[in-house]
Write a protein that holds these residues in place. Structure first.
Motif, PDB file in Angstrom:
ATOM      1  N   ASP B 218      23.712  43.447  42.813  1.00 41.22           N
ATOM      2  CA  ASP B 218      24.834  44.041  43.547  1.00 41.22           C
ATOM      3  C   ASP B 218      25.425  43.045  44.535  1.00 41.22           C
ATOM      4  N   VAL B 219      24.565  42.382  45.266  1.00 42.48           N
ATOM      5  CA  VAL B 219      25.033  41.404  46.243  1.00 42.48           C
ATOM      6  C   VAL B 219      25.796  40.304  45.528  1.00 42.48           C
ATOM      7  N   TRP B 220      25.239  39.891  44.444  1.00 42.01           N
ATOM      8  CA  TRP B 220      25.818  38.830  43.626  1.00 42.01           C
ATOM      9  C   TRP B 220      27.211  39.217  43.143  1.00 42.01           C
ATOM     10  N   ARG B 221      27.357  40.473  42.703  1.00 40.74           N
ATOM     11  CA  ARG B 221      28.621  40.896  42.134  1.00 40.74           C
ATOM     12  C   ARG B 221      29.648  41.147  43.236  1.00 40.74           C
ATOM     13  N   ALA B 222      29.188  41.582  44.401  1.00 42.12           N
ATOM     14  CA  ALA B 222      30.138  41.960  45.448  1.00 42.12           C
ATOM     15  C   ALA B 222      29.738  41.363  46.787  1.00 42.12           C
ATOM     16  N   PRO B 223      29.974  40.073  46.995  1.00 38.33           N
ATOM     17  CA  PRO B 223      29.619  39.461  48.276  1.00 38.33           C
ATOM     18  C   PRO B 223      30.430  40.109  49.402  1.00 38.33           C
ATOM     19  N   ALA B 224      29.839  40.149  50.576  1.00 40.10           N
ATOM     20  CA  ALA B 224      30.471  40.857  51.687  1.00 40.10           C
ATOM     21  C   ALA B 224      31.696  40.127  52.199  1.00 40.10           C
ATOM     22  N   ASP B 225      31.700  38.820  52.139  1.00 38.05           N
ATOM     23  CA  ASP B 225      32.864  38.077  52.621  1.00 38.05           C
ATOM     24  C   ASP B 225      32.912  36.703  51.963  1.00 38.05           C
ATOM     25  N   ALA B 226      33.888  35.931  52.368  1.00 40.45           N
ATOM     26  CA  ALA B 226      34.118  34.654  51.704  1.00 40.45           C
ATOM     27  C   ALA B 226      32.941  33.701  51.860  1.00 40.45           C
ATOM     28  N   ASP B 227      32.362  33.628  53.078  1.00 38.67           N
ATOM     29  CA  ASP B 227      31.232  32.720  53.288  1.00 38.67           C
ATOM     30  C   ASP B 227      30.045  33.117  52.435  1.00 38.67           C
ATOM     31  N   ALA B 228      29.808  34.438  52.376  1.00 36.24           N
ATOM     32  CA  ALA B 228      28.704  34.908  51.539  1.00 36.24           C
ATOM     33  C   ALA B 228      28.944  34.495  50.098  1.00 36.24           C
ATOM     34  N   ALA B 229      30.164  34.651  49.647  1.00 40.08           N
ATOM     35  CA  ALA B 229      30.488  34.300  48.262  1.00 40.08           C
ATOM     36  C   ALA B 229      30.241  32.820  48.007  1.00 40.08           C
ATOM     37  N   LEU B 230      30.738  31.973  48.924  1.00 45.89           N
ATOM     38  CA  LEU B 230      30.562  30.535  48.742  1.00 45.89           C
ATOM     39  C   LEU B 230      29.080  30.177  48.762  1.00 45.89           C
ATOM     40  N   PHE B 231      28.306  30.860  49.643  1.00 46.64           N
ATOM     41  CA  PHE B 231      26.885  30.553  49.693  1.00 46.64           C
ATOM     42  C   PHE B 231      26.167  31.010  48.431  1.00 46.64           C
ATOM     43  N   LEU B 232      26.680  32.055  47.793  1.00 46.70           N
ATOM     44  CA  LEU B 232      26.030  32.566  46.579  1.00 46.70           C
ATOM     45  C   LEU B 232      26.445  31.788  45.338  1.00 46.70           C
ATOM     46  N   GLY B 233      27.180  30.710  45.505  1.00 43.50           N
ATOM     47  CA  GLY B 233      27.456  29.858  44.363  1.00 43.50           C
ATOM     48  C   GLY B 233      28.846  30.028  43.795  1.00 43.50           C
ATOM     49  N   TYR B 234      29.684  30.867  44.435  1.00 42.58           N
ATOM     50  CA  TYR B 234      31.089  30.932  44.009  1.00 42.58           C
ATOM     51  C   TYR B 234      31.764  29.644  44.450  1.00 42.58           C
ATOM     52  N   ALA B 235      32.698  29.135  43.589  1.00 44.23           N
ATOM     53  CA  ALA B 235      33.239  27.805  43.842  1.00 44.23           C
ATOM     54  C   ALA B 235      34.440  27.833  44.780  1.00 44.23           C
ATOM     55  N   ARG B 236      35.205  28.916  44.778  1.00 47.67           N
ATOM     56  CA  ARG B 236      36.480  28.908  45.469  1.00 47.67           C
ATOM     57  C   ARG B 236      36.820  30.326  45.889  1.00 47.67           C
ATOM     58  N   VAL B 237      37.465  30.467  47.027  1.00 47.49           N
ATOM     59  CA  VAL B 237      37.956  31.782  47.443  1.00 47.49           C
ATOM     60  C   VAL B 237      39.466  31.715  47.570  1.00 47.49           C
ATOM     61  N   LEU B 238      40.184  32.644  46.910  1.00 48.48           N
ATOM     62  CA  LEU B 238      41.647  32.678  46.973  1.00 48.48           C
ATOM     63  C   LEU B 238      42.068  33.901  47.781  1.00 48.48           C
ATOM     64  N   THR B 239      43.174  33.751  48.513  1.00 49.31           N
ATOM     65  CA  THR B 239      43.710  34.895  49.247  1.00 49.31           C
ATOM     66  C   THR B 239      45.200  35.016  48.932  1.00 49.31           C
ATOM     67  N   GLY B 240      45.787  36.106  49.336  1.00 50.12           N
ATOM     68  CA  GLY B 240      47.230  36.292  49.228  1.00 50.12           C
ATOM     69  C   GLY B 240      47.725  36.312  47.775  1.00 50.12           C
ATOM     70  N   HIS B 241      48.863  35.655  47.555  1.00 46.41           N
ATOM     71  CA  HIS B 241      49.459  35.712  46.230  1.00 46.41           C
ATOM     72  C   HIS B 241      48.570  35.138  45.123  1.00 46.41           C
ATOM     73  N   PRO B 242      47.952  33.957  45.322  1.00 42.28           N
ATOM     74  CA  PRO B 242      47.073  33.442  44.249  1.00 42.28           C
ATOM     75  C   PRO B 242      45.986  34.444  43.885  1.00 42.28           C
ATOM     76  N   ALA B 243      45.378  35.120  44.893  1.00 40.82           N
ATOM     77  CA  ALA B 243      44.342  36.106  44.599  1.00 40.82           C
ATOM     78  C   ALA B 243      44.929  37.217  43.736  1.00 40.82           C
ATOM     79  N   TYR B 244      46.109  37.676  44.128  1.00 40.66           N
ATOM     80  CA  TYR B 244      46.751  38.755  43.388  1.00 40.66           C
ATOM     81  C   TYR B 244      47.000  38.333  41.948  1.00 40.66           C
ATOM     82  N   ALA B 245      47.506  37.100  41.763  1.00 34.74           N
ATOM     83  CA  ALA B 245      47.837  36.634  40.420  1.00 34.74           C
ATOM     84  C   ALA B 245      46.604  36.565  39.532  1.00 34.74           C
ATOM     85  N   VAL B 246      45.493  36.042  40.110  1.00 38.80           N
ATOM     86  CA  VAL B 246      44.274  35.916  39.301  1.00 38.80           C
ATOM     87  C   VAL B 246      43.723  37.295  38.963  1.00 38.80           C
TER      88      VAL B 246
END
Lengths: 549, 338
Positions: B218-246
């Motif tokens: 669960d934690v892996w699938r839904a990190p609480a925030d951007a730092d958590a995501a980056l620490f869990l091995g996600y490579a990049r965090v997008l916000t705003g329009h790029p996030a929406y597009a992806v």
């Protein structure tokens, strides 16, 4: 061996040649000479006289007394020293550094001063006179413990301080009680340091001279004082030689043991110095023992100071003012103040000699060896330079006296003879302070400097000097303090017109008269104060290997 | 089994662990995951009783053990580097906690055999720790920690001193050994893969505070925030329009931010419909697939993968599809929510 290997070995020998020569001339030769007088009486080998000494009833008694007092002194030093090492090196005790420095003071106090202090404390008129310990073996043992607690605290404390706390924590986490942790984890890890401290303390106890001479008198003699007695009073050189050989053998065995067991931590290993832990209620027993150790160190010194201030009519500085005189009824050839000047000059000479020799020796024994031959040579040299630690200073002094009177080596009237002898006495301590520091320099640092284009001298300046200068200063201070208090060898070698302070103190004690006794106490206090100042300055340098063997 | 309530630990007045609440049910393994210096080792030491807490309680089996000294807690602690006793043989190391409890020699010998079998080191009984490899030492340390069936096993980065291949293999073994012994354990680590391989549940620790807890997946699938995501091995965090597009391209609902793994975008097959196009900036082949950096139209530079045998040349145009399983929508756009 290839040419590079030969060149390395040649370089090693070139460095070693000066200290080896000095030690050979001023140490081996006199000791051998002294033994020769006893074992070759009249020119031919005849050990019968010497053997006869060993069968005397008094010799057996002296030997037994030496062994029992040394064993008791060692046990007492360990009992007081181990808890103190723990408290002063591992617990967050306010003023721990100052207390550690204060504990070191007794170790370098002139033995004669210690003897005087204990007599002042335990004598009939002294504050502890009611115990009736004056002139008993207990007094001797107490004085030996007083001296040597610092050795245990230093050696074991240094090991304890750098001991990784995690194995102990792992044991506790596996369910070990604090006592079980101590027995199964901490003590095995400290054992080399404890055993080596114990053997060194035993050695110091067994060769103690000034303390036993002042406290034991004629009745309680150790091998060391017996040698002195036989040579100076009874002129029984065969007996003295026999005892010297006996002592040498025992000392050699002990030194070998200490050498084998000495903690040889990998100098490249990461040193963890855990933060001192806050004091807990369960530390109370250790704190009490530490208090006792500090009392044992402080009380005799305090008594000495008090005694020196006592005058015919109350308290005052009369005894100190009298230091400018030669004592009553012409006890001395020169005033005490002049003896103090002699002591300081002698100590300066002894210091530069022992530091120079010690640095050479330390460099020689710590260079990393390539090949078995080189390693054998190095460890042989290491053991050789430790010899003065164990050979009776009395033997050395008397040997110098009897061997250096012939032709080329007539140095008896030279003012350098006393400093040389004292430098040899201090040499092992200097080496033991410097060698671990030099060994701790990662050779890759020198290689890195060399690969960046630094020549040997340049890399010495860049890599070694920053690490070594403080220990060098500390070793110098330590040698200075040892020289100030040296008595055993100096007693034979001093020149009548230039006695050192310990000599003067003994001379004053030997002459009757209240004034002379007070002067002796005052001189002892002055000597102790100078020594203590030097030691406190050294302690400020915070070199862990000082006083650790 | 274990409950930690409002635990704070301070060194020299500076808080290393702040107001931490944790609970570990019996038989489960909790991984405390955080970057180095986040206070996770301090937390573990406080649970073990090696550091006095400033506030808070440690409760084991309903009993408050906060003031109980380490050796009476019935826990076992395994250090990063094993901390085997160098002067004792392997068998005597493993039997150490049993001998402390004065178990009969025959029972000790039997249990030591059993444990060495469990960790796959039968026949090593008489070796000294210094003759073992790092992985073998860790196995011995594990056997020693399990010897008296502790009610809680504390593991301090048990695998991080080992090299990568060994770490992966030992992580699987560790999981299996803990499961078969039914041990409740807390594992602290900075390596998210170690946490995934060994633990059931995970607590993310940052600057001494717990920022997220939950089942590992669960934690892996839904990190609480951007730092958590980056620490869990996600490579990049997008916000705003790029996030929406992806997110839109992946057929997902809109979110303020999205975390992408390096394989979240894949070069589309010829027949696949897609909304994303981009120009290949760099392409590097690995044995399994090709890793690309693509300047995606309307979004910017992103990572993508393609099959190893079809390596696109830099400068060529590619069409990309989004793999929804390899990205995680985030609830906040800002990097470090208060």
């Amino acid at each position: 061996m290839n040419r590079a290997g030969l060149r390395r070995t040649a370089g090693l020998l070139a460095l070693a040649v000066v200290p080896v020569a000095v030690l050979a001339v001023f140490f081996v030769l006199p000791v051998v000479g002294m033994l020769g007088r006893g074992l070759w009486p009249g020119g031919s080998f005849d050990p019968s006289g010497a053997l006869e000494v060993l069968t005397r009833e008094r010799t057996a008694r002296v030997l037994a007394f030496t062994l029992t007092t040394s064993a008791a002194g060692t046990a007492g030093s360990l009992l007081l020293g181990l808890p103190t090492a723990w408290v002063l090196h591992r617990l967050a005790v306010p003023g721990a550094r100052l207390l550690r420095a204060l504990l070191l003071v007794p170790f370098v106090l002139p033995t004669v001063v210690v003897g005087v202090a204990f007599r002042e404390l335990l004598g009939e008129a002294g504050p502890l006179g009611f115990l009736g310990l004056d002139g008993t073996p207990v007094a001797v043992v107490l004085a030996l413990v007083f001296f040597n607690v610092a050795v245990v605290v230093r050696a074991v404390g240094a090991a304890w301080e750098s001991l990784d706390p995690r194995p102990a924590e792992a044991a506790a986490a596996l369910g070990a009680t604090p006592w079980q942790v101590w027995w199964t984890v901490t003590l095995p890890a400290l054992r080399p340091a404890v055993v080596s401290a114990a053997s060194v303390v035993f050695l110091f106890c067994a060769t103690a001279f000034g303390v036993v001479l002042t406290l034991g008198g004629l009745r309680y003699a150790t091998v060391e004082t017996e040698i002195y007695l036989l040579t100076t009073s009874l002129l029984d050189l065969e007996g003295a030689a026999a005892l010297s050989v006996l002592q040498l053998l025992v000392v050699a065995v002990l030194l070998g043991l200490a050498q084998r067991l000495r903690a040889t931590a990998d100098p490249r290993a990461r040193r963890t110095s855990p933060r001192p832990r806050a004091v807990r209620r369960s530390d109370a027993p250790a704190l009490v023992v530490t208090g006792l150790a500090l009392l044992l160190a402080a009380v005799p010194i305090a008594t000495l100071v008090l005694g020196s201030l006592r005058t015919a009519d109350g308290y005052g500085l009369d005894n100190y003012l009298a230091l400018q005189t030669r004592g009553s009824s012409g006890a001395l050839a020169v005033p005490v103040t002049e003896a103090l000047a002699v002591s300081l000059r002698t100590a300066v000479d002894a210091t530069w000699m022992s530091v120079l020799l010690g640095l050479l020796v330390a460099v020689v024994v710590t260079q990393r060896s390539r090949g078995r031959l080189e390693r054998t040579v190095r460890s042989g040299l290491d053991a050789f330079f430790m010899l003065p630690l164990g050979v009776s200073a009395v033997t050395l002094g008397f040997g110098l006296l009897v061997t250096l009177d012939s032709g080329l080596l007539d140095l008896r009237s030279s003012p350098l003879l006393v400093p040389v002898a004292q430098a040899l006495v201090a040499l092992p301590l200097v080496v033991r302070t410097l060698a671990p520091v030099l060994a701790s320099v990662d050779p890759r640092q020198r290689q890195a400097a060399a690969s960046l284009g630094a020549g040997p001298l340049r890399s010495l300046l860049v890599v070694d000097l920053p690490v070594v200068w403080k220990p060098l200063l500390a070793a110098a201070g330590f040698a200075f303090a040892v020289s100030l208090g040296e008595f055993g060898a100096t007693a034979f070698l001093f020149r009548e017109e230039a006695p050192t302070v310990p000599v003067v103190i003994v001379r004053l004690l030997g002459r009757p008269g209240e004034g002379n006794y007070g002067m002796a106490l005052a001189a002892a206090v002055v000597l102790a104060a100078v020594t203590a100042l030097v030691v406190l300055a050294v302690e400020r340098l915070r070199v862990p290997s000082v006083g650790a063997f | 089994m274990l409950q930690v309530q409002g635990l704070s630990v301070a060194y020299d007045g500076v808080d290393a662990v702040v107001d931490v609440d944790l609970s570990v049910p019996a038989g489960e393994v909790l991984a405390v995951l955080g970057p180095s210096g986040c206070g996770k080792s301090t937390l573990l030491r406080a649970v073990a009783g090696l550091e006095p807490p400033r506030t808070g309680r440690v409760i084991a089996d309903g009993e408050d053990v906060t003031g109980v000294p380490t050796h009476r807690r019935g826990f076992a602690l395994m250090f990063q580097d094993g901390q085997l006793f160098g002067h004792l043989s392997v068998a005597r190391n493993v039997g150490y906690p049993l001998r402390l409890r004065r178990r009969p020699a025959a029972e000790v010998a039997e249990r030591v055999d059993e444990l060495l079998r469990l960790v796959g080191l039968s026949g090593y009984a008489d070796r000294l720790p210094s003759t073992l490899s790092g992985g073998e030492q860790q196995r011995v340390a594990l056997a020693r920690a399990l010897a008296v069936r502790p009610r809680l096993l504390l593991l301090d980065e048990p695998l991080s001193a080992l090299d990568a291949g060994l770490r992966e293999r030992l992580a699987g073994d560790l999981r299996q050994i803990l499961a078969s012994a039914g041990t409740t354990a807390v594992l602290v680590t900075h390596d998210h893969e170690e946490a995934f391989a060994v633990a059931d549940r995970m607590a993310l620790l940052r600057a001494g505070r717990v920022v997220q807890t939950g089942k590992v997946a669960d934690v892996w699938r839904a990190p609480a925030d951007a730092d958590a995501a980056l620490f869990l091995g996600y490579a990049r965090v997008l916000t705003g329009h790029p996030a929406y597009a992806v997110l839109a391209a992946g057929g997902l609902v809109d979110a303020p931010a999205v975390a992408l793994r390096r394989s979240a975008l894949r070069v589309a097959g010829p027949a696949e419909p897609t909304r994303l196009r981009g120009t290949v900036l760099t392409a590097a082949a690995t044995p399994e697939l090709a890793r690309l950096q693509v300047d995606v139209e309307g979004i910017g530079r992103l990572d993508a993968v393609s099959p190893a045998e079809a390596l696109p040349a830099p400068g060529s145009t590619v069409r990309l599809v989004v793999d929804p399983a390899r990205l995680a929508p985030l609830p906040h756009a800002e990097r470090r929510p208060a």
